[in-house]
Design a protein around this motif. Structure first.
Motif, mmCIF file in Angstrom:
data_model
loop_
_atom_site.group_PDB
_atom_site.id
_atom_site.type_symbol
_atom_site.label_atom_id
_atom_site.label_comp_id
_atom_site.label_asym_id
_atom_site.label_seq_id
_atom_site.Cartn_x
_atom_site.Cartn_y
_atom_site.Cartn_z
ATOM 1 N N ILE A 104 0.703 -1.176 0.061
ATOM 2 C CA ILE A 104 0.043 -0.021 -0.007
ATOM 3 C C ILE A 104 0.876 1.282 0.151
ATOM 4 C CG2 ILE A 104 -1.708 1.086 1.232
ATOM 5 C CD1 ILE A 104 -2.659 -1.390 2.480
ATOM 6 N N PHE A 105 2.080 1.220 0.727
ATOM 7 C CA PHE A 105 2.851 2.299 0.980
ATOM 8 C C PHE A 105 3.431 2.446 -0.553
ATOM 9 C CE2 PHE A 105 6.835 4.153 2.229
ATOM 10 C CZ PHE A 105 6.402 5.155 3.076
ATOM 11 N N ASN A 106 3.723 1.798 -1.366
ATOM 12 C CA ASN A 106 4.356 1.873 -2.529
ATOM 13 C C ASN A 106 3.482 2.013 -3.530
ATOM 14 O OD1 ASN A 106 6.917 1.832 -1.336
ATOM 15 N ND2 ASN A 106 7.196 -0.428 -1.639
ATOM 16 N N SER A 107 2.324 2.488 -3.294
ATOM 17 C CA SER A 107 1.348 2.427 -4.299
ATOM 18 C C SER A 107 0.776 3.777 -4.317
ATOM 19 C CB SER A 107 -0.006 1.454 -4.414
ATOM 20 O OG SER A 107 -0.804 1.805 -3.231
ATOM 21 N N ASN A 108 -0.099 4.141 -5.404
ATOM 22 C CA ASN A 108 -0.790 5.519 -5.182
ATOM 23 C C ASN A 108 -2.147 5.418 -5.347
ATOM 24 O OD1 ASN A 108 -1.090 4.404 -7.799
ATOM 25 N ND2 ASN A 108 -0.455 5.959 -9.116
ATOM 26 N N ASP B 188 1.761 9.049 -10.702
ATOM 27 C CA ASP B 188 0.871 8.211 -11.270
ATOM 28 C C ASP B 188 1.984 6.977 -11.448
ATOM 29 O OD1 ASP B 188 -1.388 9.292 -12.562
ATOM 30 O OD2 ASP B 188 -0.924 7.507 -13.932
ATOM 31 N N PHE B 189 3.158 7.174 -11.401
ATOM 32 C CA PHE B 189 4.291 6.111 -11.861
ATOM 33 C C PHE B 189 4.250 5.221 -10.697
ATOM 34 C CE2 PHE B 189 8.471 5.399 -14.260
ATOM 35 C CZ PHE B 189 8.074 4.134 -14.897
ATOM 36 N N ARG B 190 4.042 5.615 -9.401
ATOM 37 C CA ARG B 190 4.091 5.090 -7.969
ATOM 38 C C ARG B 190 4.092 3.561 -7.988
ATOM 39 N NH1 ARG B 190 3.621 7.543 -2.213
ATOM 40 N NH2 ARG B 190 5.027 5.604 -1.855
ATOM 41 N N ALA B 191 2.839 3.203 -8.655
ATOM 42 C CA ALA B 191 2.259 1.919 -8.422
ATOM 43 C C ALA B 191 3.246 0.997 -9.237
ATOM 44 C CB ALA B 191 0.871 1.958 -9.036
ATOM 45 N N SER B 192 3.742 1.530 -10.347
ATOM 46 C CA SER B 192 4.644 0.481 -11.020
ATOM 47 C C SER B 192 5.942 0.360 -9.969
ATOM 48 C CB SER B 192 5.109 1.011 -12.171
ATOM 49 O OG SER B 192 3.909 1.540 -13.055
ATOM 50 N N GLY B 193 6.235 -1.256 -9.757
ATOM 51 C CA GLY B 193 7.240 -1.359 -9.036
ATOM 52 C C GLY B 193 8.661 -1.340 -9.712
ATOM 53 N N GLY B 194 9.801 -1.970 -9.005
ATOM 54 C CA GLY B 194 10.865 -2.046 -9.727
ATOM 55 C C GLY B 194 11.649 -0.962 -9.952
ATOM 56 N N ARG B 195 12.682 -1.017 -11.011
ATOM 57 C CA ARG B 195 13.334 0.221 -11.311
ATOM 58 C C ARG B 195 12.563 1.033 -12.188
ATOM 59 N NH1 ARG B 195 14.869 -2.042 -8.654
ATOM 60 N NH2 ARG B 195 16.724 -3.126 -7.729
ATOM 61 N N LYS B 196 12.521 2.394 -12.218
ATOM 62 C CA LYS B 196 11.871 3.285 -12.835
ATOM 63 C C LYS B 196 12.720 4.255 -13.423
ATOM 64 C CE LYS B 196 9.190 3.454 -9.267
ATOM 65 N NZ LYS B 196 8.057 3.721 -8.526
ATOM 66 N N ARG B 314 15.110 8.032 0.975
ATOM 67 C CA ARG B 314 13.765 7.339 0.758
ATOM 68 C C ARG B 314 13.156 6.579 1.819
ATOM 69 N NH1 ARG B 314 13.121 3.798 -4.647
ATOM 70 N NH2 ARG B 314 11.083 4.141 -4.589
ATOM 71 N N ASP B 315 11.695 6.656 1.771
ATOM 72 C CA ASP B 315 10.897 6.007 2.960
ATOM 73 C C ASP B 315 10.572 4.587 2.669
ATOM 74 O OD1 ASP B 315 11.224 8.550 4.135
ATOM 75 O OD2 ASP B 315 9.358 9.142 3.148
ATOM 76 N N TYR B 316 10.511 4.099 3.828
ATOM 77 C CA TYR B 316 9.659 2.704 3.395
ATOM 78 C C TYR B 316 8.920 2.283 4.655
ATOM 79 C CZ TYR B 316 13.128 0.465 7.039
ATOM 80 O OH TYR B 316 13.771 0.166 8.143
ATOM 81 N N TYR B 317 8.163 1.149 4.637
ATOM 82 C CA TYR B 317 6.956 0.918 5.490
ATOM 83 C C TYR B 317 7.554 0.182 6.524
ATOM 84 C CZ TYR B 317 2.701 -0.629 7.506
ATOM 85 O OH TYR B 317 1.636 -0.992 8.368
ATOM 86 N N ALA B 318 7.451 0.478 7.895
ATOM 87 C CA ALA B 318 7.882 -0.554 8.987
ATOM 88 C C ALA B 318 6.772 -0.628 10.185
ATOM 89 C CB ALA B 318 9.115 0.174 9.577
ATOM 90 N N GLY B 319 5.419 -0.595 9.676
ATOM 91 C CA GLY B 319 4.537 -0.688 10.722
ATOM 92 C C GLY B 319 4.556 -1.856 11.294
#
Lengths: 303, 481
Positions: A104-108, B188-196, B314-319
């Motif tokens: 979810i965090f990495n999505s928009n 908009d491009f966020r949802a695409s993972g990997g190298r961008k 960069r941020d990452y999720y660590a909940g």
């Protein structure tokens, strides 16, 4: 005790479990920075909550069957299984939370105020399932395990959502945690009691003696009846009842009453029942009156 | 007003000079999957010079990793780990009014001279270069707003088709919102993972539309660069004309990309191999993560070269399941322990016992419905109790139409209770009887009513010989559901 009463008692036991586990959970979170890693922290927190939930639900049979002798073994076994369930539950809950949360965090996606709490609720649900399951495994009953899974899942979702939204709403994390844990316990207990009724195909209604008016849902494949606390339907204070006197087995076509020993007599509608050993015994019909010692039950089967 | 313009200009100038002529470090991905198992986080980092060329031979000691502002230990350092990883490339094509002019800025209807045509040709030559099947290409245009987005795909045909379908903007649509468009495309491009990576093709002429309803809040060039850095996206820019405006160079130079002037088509052929090279020369840095409580953790990599420091964040999720702790431990919470134990103790006190000292008759159901009336006690000053539907019975059941006036009579003699039917046989324990000695728990069915008999525990007392005459007290309480 009636079935409604059973639900209430189970729910209250769940609430007690939530209340008891809360300060220790707070303590664990407070000392989190002193843990070397997330794994050890998750396992320890899982053990702490699992101990209280498992211990309380382990005692529930003792409380409900009014047998003090069942309290202590139930408590001890509940502690063990609860701790194991807590470890597995919190680890898998944390894993799924991290996975979904990162996704979810990495999505928009636009509904993050729903998606993040939902991911947390799913983590809690997994935790609840393991807690509910551990109680089922402890009592070695497939049906009870299934009930535990369902109850734990629903309880976990509701408790987890309540925790997450209260946390966002009150911004007092510890109050939200207390509410979340109480709700988790309450719903695990409530659904546990509730589902037990809905899933049981039949029940025994005790008509005589000290425990008159109690209903015993027949949820397990094998239900033992006797004066010993190891039996599922425990009848202390009744006369002429052996330690393990009789048992009711659930077959595909219905329920059968067998005597556990050749000397143990049981009666169905005042007729002696001779089924012992591996024989199926007497098939019970809805409304049959079962007599064991001086205890009489009415057998009720759902159609 | 003038002062603030000067200040802004100075800031922008220093921003350009500091960042444009040095290495750029980019965190292209943060992988937190090992966190729960062994408390490690992996980050993929690439370092490029101001021309977008990857620096592939750097040593571990050049890098420092910080998490939430605290220095963390690097446990593993590797190079060239991503040979086969695909790249998601987003083509961002300027479709503003000026793109329909020739290179010198003259309006022309000769399509071949349009800047847009050069851009299209550049895209087609790029598409031809892409060989790795794992690569994906997305496409969108911008003018006063972002056009329709084609999500990264491996079907080149879709991109070619979109190129054909580009519509010339009319009137007010022809403004050029490069920064806002880029920023929106990154989001908009966020949802695409990997190298961008983003490949931005433009003439570099910025025409911001006043009061643009699509961009009420502007991020400007700094905001767009910042967004690209936060997402680890390198922006490669292709300038279609020579212009004094260096915005395309600035964007590329600050995001680890490279600026290509399209007037020299030979250079453009390097674009794809440059992108692939960046991936090939990525560094994998594995570090030991902390135990911070924040759900969103910020990781920062600092790269040091010739005394100059470059950094990327960069941020990452660590909940975690249970969130943040109390700031100061509140000790009253331990009052929950006695409270919980008290509740359990109270529950264990519940006996649910039903010790009846005296014999009773308890009406369970009438017409199949449960009743909640109190049981009728049978006390020893009456000879017998009668059960039936009429009012003169000891136990009167109303509402059961199948009951006769009097159904049965219970008599007791020396503590032994016997039930006898009046006319028709009655059902006791599912058996039709006319007379039966009752025991505790016997279920009597009359009509549609079920009644439970309980002898009570005083039975032994009643058997004592001195109590010779026993009668049952009449109780005129009509029983009804």
């Amino acid at each position: 005790m009636t079935l409604a009463m059973r639900i209430i008692v189970y729910s209250l036991i769940g609430i007690a479990a939530g209340i008891l586990s809360w300060p220790f959970t707070e303590l664990m979170i407070f000392i989190k920075p002193y843990f070397p890693n997330l794994l050890l922290y998750s396992i320890s927190t899982g053990i702490v909550i699992g101990l209280f939930m498992g211990g309380c639900f382990g005692m529930s049979e003792g409380i409900i069957s009014i047998s003090r002798k069942k309290l202590i073994p139930g408590l001890l076994m509940g502690l063990c299984f609860g701790a194991i369930g807590g470890i597995i539950g919190l680890f898998s809950g944390q894993a799924i939370l991290q996975f979904l949360g990162t996704l979810i965090f990495n999505s928009n996606i636009g509904f993050k105020t729903i998606a993040f709490p939902l991911s947390k609720a799913l983590g809690w649900a997994l935790f609840g399932i393991c807690i509910g399951l551990s109680e089922g495994i402890r009592s070695r009953s497939l049906l009870k395990a299934r009930n535990g899974i369902i109850g734990g899942f629903i309880g976990g979702i509701i408790g987890g959502l309540a925790f997450e939204y209260l946390r966002l709403l009150l911004s007092l994390h510890f109050v939200a945690r207390l509410a979340g844990l109480i709700l988790l316990g309450l719903f695990v207990g409530f659904f546990y009691g509730l589902i037990e009724i809905n899933l049981s195909k039949a029940s025994l209604n005790l008509l005589s003696g000290d425990l008159k008016g109690r209903e015993y849902p027949l949820t397990q494949r094998l239900t033992t009846i006797g004066s010993s606390p190891v039996t599922a339907i425990n009848l202390p204070g009744y006369n002429n009842i052996d330690d393990i006197h009789a048992e009711i087995t659930q077959a595909k076509d219905g329920f059968y009453l067998t005597n556990s020993g050749p000397k143990n007599l049981t009666y169905v509608n005042d007729d002696p029942n001779k089924g012992t050993g591996k024989e199926k015994g007497k098939k019970l019909e809805d409304g049959d009156i079962i007599r064991i010692g001086n205890a009489q039950f009415e057998f009720k089967e759902k159609k | 007003m003038r002062k603030s313009i000067i200040v802004a200009y100075v800031i922008l100038l220093s921003f350009l000079t500091v960042l444009l002529y040095s290495e750029i470090i980019t965190i292209s991905q943060v992988d937190n999957t090992p966190l729960l198992i062994n408390q490690q986080v992996k980050i993929y980092v690439s370092v490029t010079d101001s021309n977008g060329y990857p620096q592939g031979n750097l040593e571990k000691d050049r890098f420092t990793v910080y998490e939430q502002g605290k220095k963390r230990k690097i446990v593993h350092f590797a190079r060239g780990v991503n040979i086969d990883t695909g790249v998601n490339m987003l083509l961002l094509l300027d479709n503003s009014g000026s793109m329909y002019q020739d290179a010198s800025g003259n309006d022309t209807e000769d399509e071949k001279k349009w800047r847009l045509t050069y851009a299209k040709n550049a895209i087609i030559s790029l598409l031809a270069q892409i060989k790795n099947p794992a690569d994906r290409i997305g496409f969108t245009t911008f003018n006063w707003k972002l056009g329709q987005v084609i999500k990264p795909t491996n079907k080149k045909v879709l991109i070619e088709k979109a190129l054909m379908e580009i519509e010339r903007p009319k009137g007010d649509e022809g403004y050029t919102e490069i920064y806002e468009g880029l920023n929106e495309a990154i989001e908009d491009f966020r949802a695409s993972g990997g190298r961008k990576v983003i490949i931005l093709l433009s003439d570099g002429e910025v025409f911001k539309r006043p009061n643009n309803p699509h961009y009420t809040k502007r991020v400007e060039i700094e905001g767009a660069i910042d967004a690209a850095q936060k997402e680890g996206i390198s922006v490669f820019t292709i300038g279609l004309i020579e212009t004094k405006n260096k915005s395309l160079e600035t964007i590329a130079g600050n995001t680890g990309g490279r600026y290509f002037p399209a007037q020299q088509p030979g250079e453009l052929e390097n674009l794809y191999s440059l992108i692939r090279n960046q991936i090939l020369n990525e560094y994998l840095i594995t570090y030991e993560a902390g135990m911070d409580h924040e759900e969103k953790r910020r990781v920062k990599v600092v790269f040091e070269e010739r005394g100059k420091k470059q950094e990327a964040e960069r941020d990452y999720y660590a909940g975690t399941m249970f969130g943040k702790p109390q700031e100061k431990l509140i000790f009253w919470m331990f009052a929950a322990i006695p409270a919980g134990l008290l509740l359990l103790w109270l529950l264990s006190l519940l006996k649910f016992k039903n010790k009846k000292k005296i014999p009773t008759l308890d009406v369970l159901t009438v017409n199949g419905k449960k009743t909640s009336v109190k049981p009728l006690t049978i006390v020893d000053n009456k000879k017998a109790v009668t059960i039936g539907g009429s009012m003169d019975n000891d136990l009167t059941i109303k509402g059961d139409e199948e009951l006769t006036l009097t159904e049965a009579k219970i008599e007791q003699n020396n503590g032994v209770f016997t039930i006898a039917s009046m006319d028709e046989p009655i059902t006791v324990n599912n058996k039709k009887v006319t007379k039966k000695v009752l025991r505790s728990g016997d279920l009597i069915k009359v009509g549609n009513t079920t009644i439970v008999f309980d002898e009570g525990v005083a039975k032994t007392v009643m058997k004592k010989p001195e109590k010779k005459t026993k009668t049952v007290k009449k109780k005129d309480r009509p029983k009804k559901k």
